[in-house]
Design a protein around this motif. Structure first.
Motif, PDB file in Angstrom:
ATOM      1  N   LEU A 111      50.243  42.068  35.994  1.00 23.17           N
ATOM      2  CA  LEU A 111      48.951  43.032  34.852  1.00 23.17           C
ATOM      3  C   LEU A 111      48.939  43.985  36.452  1.00 23.17           C
ATOM      4  N   PRO A 112      49.595  45.573  36.079  1.00 22.32           N
ATOM      5  CA  PRO A 112      48.956  46.996  36.937  1.00 22.32           C
ATOM      6  C   PRO A 112      47.942  46.557  37.410  1.00 22.32           C
ATOM      7  N   ASN A 113      46.688  46.567  37.059  1.00 20.23           N
ATOM      8  CA  ASN A 113      45.896  46.979  38.259  1.00 20.23           C
ATOM      9  C   ASN A 113      45.059  45.476  39.094  1.00 20.23           C
ATOM     10  N   ASP A 114      44.716  45.549  40.131  1.00 15.42           N
ATOM     11  CA  ASP A 114      44.090  44.890  40.753  1.00 15.42           C
ATOM     12  C   ASP A 114      42.392  44.039  40.565  1.00 15.42           C
ATOM     13  N   SER A 115      42.210  44.452  39.654  1.00 13.67           N
ATOM     14  CA  SER A 115      40.674  44.981  39.123  1.00 13.67           C
ATOM     15  C   SER A 115      41.006  43.335  38.468  1.00 13.67           C
ATOM     16  N   ILE A 116      41.485  44.052  37.608  1.00 10.25           N
ATOM     17  CA  ILE A 116      41.709  42.622  35.659  1.00 10.25           C
ATOM     18  C   ILE A 116      42.038  41.417  36.728  1.00 10.25           C
ATOM     19  N   LYS A 117      42.861  42.072  37.543  1.00  8.76           N
ATOM     20  CA  LYS A 117      44.038  40.328  38.975  1.00  8.76           C
ATOM     21  C   LYS A 117      43.117  39.855  38.718  1.00  8.76           C
ATOM     22  N   LYS A 118      42.177  40.018  39.682  1.00  9.52           N
ATOM     23  CA  LYS A 118      40.816  39.685  40.278  1.00  9.52           C
ATOM     24  C   LYS A 118      39.684  39.039  39.308  1.00  9.52           C
ATOM     25  N   ILE A 119      39.929  39.858  38.473  1.00  7.53           N
ATOM     26  CA  ILE A 119      39.102  38.610  37.233  1.00  7.53           C
ATOM     27  C   ILE A 119      39.504  37.872  36.847  1.00  7.53           C
ATOM     28  N   LEU A 120      40.882  37.600  36.759  1.00  3.88           N
ATOM     29  CA  LEU A 120      41.236  35.926  36.088  1.00  3.88           C
ATOM     30  C   LEU A 120      41.887  35.160  37.136  1.00  3.88           C
TER      31      LEU A 120
END
Length: 172
Positions: free
Chosen positions: A124-133
């Protein structure tokens, strides 16, 4: 044979013979539920259900229709039946649980999906999206907890999580 209402009136006025006749008329119902109680002896179950029936008689209103009185008595027997079944369900003692745990558990299988989810999250490119998952899968956080920690709305977390999970399963 007398009606249930007249027998109830006699019972409430003190007739012991009336109670015997009421029990006789309600015997098929009592026997039906006593036969279904497998956690105690049949005779004991019969006695418990008859006692429940007798305990309900003083509370019956003879100004009501006979069907309502019979339904009340039936409900009393059924409720006692459920109470007896529930009362005899017990949690096994710790010794029993430990002794039987080896036979109750399946051997743990190796779950490769963990590595698959990790590799998907890393793509995944976005760090905030990675953090959510990561918070959802690895820390077992709720949407509200994730939203508070990342200072975003709960709806946003839910929407992103749904989209990513859907994308993950659709690529397989």
């Amino acid at each position: 044979m007398e009606t249930i209402l007249s027998l109830i009136e006699k019972y409430q006025s003190g007739s012991a013979e009336a109670s015997a006749q009421i029990l006789e008329q309600m015997t098929p119902l009592v026997k039906k539920y006593a036969a279904q109680i497998h956690c105690m002896e049949y005779e004991d179950a019969l006695q418990e259900l008859y006692i429940a029936l007798l305990e309900s008689l003083p509370y019956l209103n003879t100004n009501r229709k006979e069907g309502k009185c019979v339904n009340y008595m039936k409900a009393t027997v059924v409720n006692r039946y459920y109470a007896l079944c529930k009362q005899h369900l017990s949690v096994p003692t710790i010794e029993d649980l430990e002794a039987s745990s080896s036979t109750l558990q399946a051997p743990p299988a190796f779950d490769e999906t963990y590595y698959d989810v990790v590799s998907y999250i890393n793509t995944l490119p976005n760090d905030s999206i990675k953090k959510i998952l990561c918070m959802y899968f690895y820390e077992d956080k709720s949407d509200t907890e994730i939203a508070e920690k990342l200072q975003v709305s709960r709806q946003y977390v839910n929407r992103v999580k749904k989209k990513l999970i859907t994308d993950y399963f659709s690529r397989a």
